[in-house]
Write a protein that holds these residues in place. Structure first.
Motif, PDB file in Angstrom:
ATOM      1  N   SER A 221      87.618 -26.565  15.131  1.00 18.78           N
ATOM      2  CA  SER A 221      86.942 -25.482  14.330  1.00 18.78           C
ATOM      3  C   SER A 221      85.735 -25.590  13.556  1.00 18.78           C
ATOM      4  O   SER A 221      85.120 -25.194  12.882  1.00 18.78           O
ATOM      5  N   TYR A 222      85.284 -27.117  14.026  1.00 19.59           N
ATOM      6  CA  TYR A 222      83.844 -27.594  13.551  1.00 19.59           C
ATOM      7  C   TYR A 222      82.736 -26.996  14.449  1.00 19.59           C
ATOM      8  O   TYR A 222      81.716 -27.039  13.720  1.00 19.59           O
ATOM      9  N   VAL A 223      83.165 -26.370  15.422  1.00 19.48           N
ATOM     10  CA  VAL A 223      81.919 -25.969  16.490  1.00 19.48           C
ATOM     11  C   VAL A 223      82.042 -24.411  16.523  1.00 19.48           C
ATOM     12  O   VAL A 223      83.222 -24.042  16.324  1.00 19.48           O
ATOM     13  N   TRP A 224      81.059 -23.858  17.042  1.00 24.13           N
ATOM     14  CA  TRP A 224      81.257 -22.276  17.636  1.00 24.13           C
ATOM     15  C   TRP A 224      82.045 -22.276  18.812  1.00 24.13           C
ATOM     16  O   TRP A 224      81.896 -23.168  19.811  1.00 24.13           O
ATOM     17  N   ARG A 225      82.844 -21.251  18.736  1.00 23.87           N
ATOM     18  CA  ARG A 225      83.775 -21.003  19.913  1.00 23.87           C
ATOM     19  C   ARG A 225      83.471 -19.738  20.451  1.00 23.87           C
ATOM     20  O   ARG A 225      83.642 -18.668  19.544  1.00 23.87           O
ATOM     21  N   PRO A 226      83.507 -19.314  21.691  1.00 27.05           N
ATOM     22  CA  PRO A 226      83.478 -17.970  22.075  1.00 27.05           C
ATOM     23  C   PRO A 226      84.783 -17.162  21.956  1.00 27.05           C
ATOM     24  O   PRO A 226      85.896 -17.653  21.902  1.00 27.05           O
ATOM     25  N   ASP A 227      84.566 -15.911  21.460  1.00 24.02           N
ATOM     26  CA  ASP A 227      85.944 -15.191  21.144  1.00 24.02           C
ATOM     27  C   ASP A 227      86.608 -14.619  22.501  1.00 24.02           C
ATOM     28  O   ASP A 227      86.749 -13.242  22.574  1.00 24.02           O
ATOM     29  N   ILE A 228      86.867 -15.469  23.246  1.00 24.03           N
ATOM     30  CA  ILE A 228      87.543 -15.118  24.545  1.00 24.03           C
ATOM     31  C   ILE A 228      88.930 -14.730  24.398  1.00 24.03           C
ATOM     32  O   ILE A 228      89.741 -15.575  23.797  1.00 24.03           O
ATOM     33  N   ILE A 229      89.539 -13.411  24.542  1.00 19.31           N
ATOM     34  CA  ILE A 229      90.850 -13.257  24.230  1.00 19.31           C
ATOM     35  C   ILE A 229      91.280 -12.343  25.446  1.00 19.31           C
ATOM     36  O   ILE A 229      90.845 -12.040  26.401  1.00 19.31           O
ATOM     37  N   LEU A 230      92.577 -12.317  25.438  1.00 19.27           N
ATOM     38  CA  LEU A 230      93.324 -11.642  26.667  1.00 19.27           C
ATOM     39  C   LEU A 230      93.280 -10.061  26.337  1.00 19.27           C
ATOM     40  O   LEU A 230      94.032  -9.592  25.376  1.00 19.27           O
ATOM     41  N   TYR A 231      92.509  -9.351  27.268  1.00 27.92           N
ATOM     42  CA  TYR A 231      92.358  -7.895  26.782  1.00 27.92           C
ATOM     43  C   TYR A 231      93.841  -7.079  26.915  1.00 27.92           C
ATOM     44  O   TYR A 231      93.978  -6.194  26.015  1.00 27.92           O
ATOM     45  N   ASN A 232      94.376  -7.424  27.932  1.00 25.14           N
ATOM     46  CA  ASN A 232      95.740  -6.626  27.916  1.00 25.14           C
ATOM     47  C   ASN A 232      97.094  -7.449  27.272  1.00 25.14           C
ATOM     48  O   ASN A 232      98.011  -7.433  27.742  1.00 25.14           O
ATOM     49  N   ASN A 233      96.723  -7.816  26.164  1.00 23.84           N
ATOM     50  CA  ASN A 233      97.733  -8.494  25.266  1.00 23.84           C
ATOM     51  C   ASN A 233      98.843  -7.651  24.863  1.00 23.84           C
ATOM     52  O   ASN A 233      98.474  -6.449  24.498  1.00 23.84           O
ATOM     53  N   ALA A 234     100.019  -7.880  24.882  1.00 24.48           N
ATOM     54  CA  ALA A 234     101.076  -7.100  24.458  1.00 24.48           C
ATOM     55  C   ALA A 234     101.971  -7.934  23.556  1.00 24.48           C
ATOM     56  O   ALA A 234     103.092  -7.442  23.141  1.00 24.48           O
ATOM     57  N   ASP A 235     101.514  -8.746  22.657  1.00 21.81           N
ATOM     58  CA  ASP A 235     102.374  -9.499  21.791  1.00 21.81           C
ATOM     59  C   ASP A 235     102.107  -8.974  20.296  1.00 21.81           C
ATOM     60  O   ASP A 235     101.010  -8.323  19.874  1.00 21.81           O
ATOM     61  N   ASP A 236     103.185  -8.963  19.834  1.00 23.29           N
ATOM     62  CA  ASP A 236     103.425  -8.219  18.672  1.00 23.29           C
ATOM     63  C   ASP A 236     102.342  -8.893  17.414  1.00 23.29           C
ATOM     64  O   ASP A 236     101.662  -8.285  16.564  1.00 23.29           O
TER      65      ASP A 236
ATOM     66  N   ARG B  10     102.116  -6.978  41.183  1.00 19.40           N
ATOM     67  CA  ARG B  10     100.830  -7.669  40.733  1.00 19.40           C
ATOM     68  C   ARG B  10     100.502  -7.761  39.480  1.00 19.40           C
ATOM     69  O   ARG B  10     100.242  -6.509  38.987  1.00 19.40           O
ATOM     70  N   CYS B  11     100.661  -8.872  38.504  1.00 18.55           N
ATOM     71  CA  CYS B  11     100.095  -8.796  37.073  1.00 18.55           C
ATOM     72  C   CYS B  11      98.876  -9.152  36.823  1.00 18.55           C
ATOM     73  O   CYS B  11      98.384 -10.333  37.381  1.00 18.55           O
ATOM     74  N   ARG B  12      98.063  -8.481  36.205  1.00 22.65           N
ATOM     75  CA  ARG B  12      96.590  -8.749  35.867  1.00 22.65           C
ATOM     76  C   ARG B  12      96.436  -9.469  34.523  1.00 22.65           C
ATOM     77  O   ARG B  12      97.185  -9.165  33.575  1.00 22.65           O
TER      78      ARG B  12
ATOM     79  N   TYR C 245      92.552 -12.474  36.305  1.00 21.39           N
ATOM     80  CA  TYR C 245      93.286 -13.261  37.462  1.00 21.39           C
ATOM     81  C   TYR C 245      94.330 -12.004  37.730  1.00 21.39           C
ATOM     82  O   TYR C 245      95.329 -11.858  36.721  1.00 21.39           O
ATOM     83  N   THR C 246      94.643 -11.964  39.058  1.00 24.68           N
ATOM     84  CA  THR C 246      95.820 -11.212  39.607  1.00 24.68           C
ATOM     85  C   THR C 246      96.790 -12.258  40.058  1.00 24.68           C
ATOM     86  O   THR C 246      96.773 -12.787  40.958  1.00 24.68           O
ATOM     87  N   LEU C 247      98.016 -12.021  39.245  1.00 22.22           N
ATOM     88  CA  LEU C 247      99.067 -12.733  39.532  1.00 22.22           C
ATOM     89  C   LEU C 247     100.000 -12.101  40.515  1.00 22.22           C
ATOM     90  O   LEU C 247     100.478 -11.075  40.221  1.00 22.22           O
ATOM     91  N   LEU C 248     100.109 -12.759  41.776  1.00 20.87           N
ATOM     92  CA  LEU C 248     100.927 -12.045  42.927  1.00 20.87           C
ATOM     93  C   LEU C 248     102.762 -12.644  42.825  1.00 20.87           C
ATOM     94  O   LEU C 248     102.548 -13.854  43.078  1.00 20.87           O
TER      95      LEU C 248
END
Length: 448
Positions: A98-113, A156-158, A217-220
């Motif tokens: 939390s002290y430094v700047w962090r890129p807001d990289i998230i999972l686009y196809n997130n299905a979490d409530d 094939r899960c992306r 990332y494509t999970l086979l």
């Protein structure tokens, strides 16, 4: 006071003092809210690496993959550099992320409530400004599940990662490796991981004119089908082979129809078990098609059993067997299915209905009333006093002979219809055995 301490302790305290001084100097005028670049017109390079640790769950019905990942992000912070010689040779420090700047990289196809992100772990900050952030994360991602070949299917899960607010002109996201790291993967009992290739995509969305890079990332995955073979497929095959045996049951047992209905109910239970775990899509699983085909076959066999039982129980008032049925069923099909009367075998030719024996059975006492004329004069009986010529006695004998002939004819008709039903039972039994065998071979061959 410090000169009285041992040398290792003095060095440790001196290192702590330099670390505190370095932390104070670095973050005196630092803001974690701004992108850490010297030239705001240049994009900041961020590298991403994903390590798959475990597949927690695959919910086929809701099409959600739950996985445990290690997410490693690395970038260069131009505002957090120092001369390590000025700070007693300190080359790297570990500080809260939390002290430094962090890129807001998230999972686009997130299905979490709850849409939870990565765990708040420390970052490793080096003297040249390079920051490495390793954080574990339990992700729920949407995955399009194709169950056409269930339980012999593969998926094939992306997993698509990208920045939510920074476009490609501000953050240049790249994958560190061409594939996900599987060295620390914990084997799953249901799924086998075949690979995890990574690709970089640059997409321009309809909302914005700027390009947005992402790493996918494509999970086979391939399903381990042993559990479903022993718990769903083999019981279905064994129950299916019971259905043709309903034709082998004697018609007088009263269990022919009940066996077919019982088998149909058992397959319905298996079909419901499969339907509960599959998504309600238009693609029917392979095992579901096998169940439906088997249930259709059992329904047809039960209907044929009812028809054959009706033929078997033809009463004495039934019509005689038609000539074409006698020739086709009682001669050819009976010989093909080895259905013969008692005392006959597959090697001895069957006795033809209506032959000599049948004709002999139709005869009886009084069959030809003219035979009474033999009551002869050789016995010395006077013609006027012979009982054979009494009209009442002749009428009674003729009536008895007619009843006997009608009874024998009715028995012959009933036995012929019963034999027709028996031949049809044996014929359809072998036909349905062949159908079950072919369907099982087709299902297993298609799965292979």
């Amino acid at each position: 006071a410090t000169s009285s301490l041992p040398a290792p302790v003095r060095l440790q305290r001196r290192g702590c003092l330099f670390a505190y001084k370095l932390l104070h100097d670095l973050f005196a005028n630092y803001s974690s809210a701004l992108r850490p670049v010297e030239d705001t017109d240049r994009a900041l390079n961020v590298t991403l690496q994903i390590t798959l640790s475990q597949i927690i769950d695959m919910d086929e019905r809701n099409q959600v993959l739950t996985s445990y990942l290690w997410v490693r992000q690395a970038w260069l912070d131009a505002h957090l550099t120092w001369d390590k010689d000025a700070y007693d040779g300190i080359d790297s420090i570990r500080i809260p992320s939390s002290y430094v700047w962090r890129p807001d990289i998230i999972l686009y196809n997130n299905a979490d409530d709850h849409f939870g992100g990565s765990m708040e772990t420390n970052v490793v900050l080096r003297s040249d400004g390079h920051i490495m952030w390793d954080s574990p994360a339990i992700t729920k991602s949407s995955c399009k599940v194709d169950v056409s070949y269930f339980p012999f299917d593969g998926q094939r899960c992306r997993l698509t990662f990208g920045s939510w607010t920074y476009n490609g002109n501000q953050i240049d996201l790249r994958n560190r490796l061409d594939t996900g790291d599987l060295t620390d993967f914990v084997e799953n009992v249901e799924w086998e991981v075949l690979g995890m290739p990574a690709t970089r995509n640059v997409i321009t969305y309809g909302c914005c004119s700027e390009p947005y890079p992402d790493v996918t990332y494509t999970l086979l995955l391939r399903r381990r089908a042993s559990f479903y073979i022993f718990n769903l497929l083999l019981p279905c095959i064994m129950v299916s082979f019971l259905a043709p045996l309903g034709f082998y049951l004697p018609a007088d047992s009263g269990e022919k129809v009940s066996l077919g209905v019982t088998v149909l109910l058992a397959l319905t239970v298996f079909q419901l078990l499969v339907a509960e775990s599959m998504p309600p899509s238009e693609s029917v699983p392979l095992i579901g098609k096998y169940y439906i085909a088997t249930m259709t076959m059992i329904t047809a066999s039960t209907a044929l059993t009812i028809f054959i039982m009706n033929v078997h129980h033809c009463g004495p008032g039934a019509r005689p067997v038609p000539p074409w049925a006698r020739r086709l069923i009682l001669h050819h099909m009976a010989r093909l299915c080895c259905v013969y009367e008692v005392g006959e075998s597959c090697k001895s030719p069957p006795r033809e209905p209506g032959g000599r024996a049948a004709r002999g059975d139709a005869g009886g006492p009084g069959e030809n009333p003219g035979q009474g004329e033999v009551c002869t004069e050789a016995g010395g009986c006077p013609r006027d006093h012979c009982l054979c010529y009494h009209d009442g006695l002749l009428r009674n004998v003729g009536y008895i002979a007619g009843c006997f002939r009608r009874h024998r004819a009715a028995q012959r008709r009933t036995s012929e219809w019963k034999k027709v039903a028996k031949v049809m039972d044996r014929f359809f039994m072998w036909v349905f055995f062949l159908m079950v065998f072919l369907m099982s071979v087709l299902v297993l061959g298609k799965a292979a």
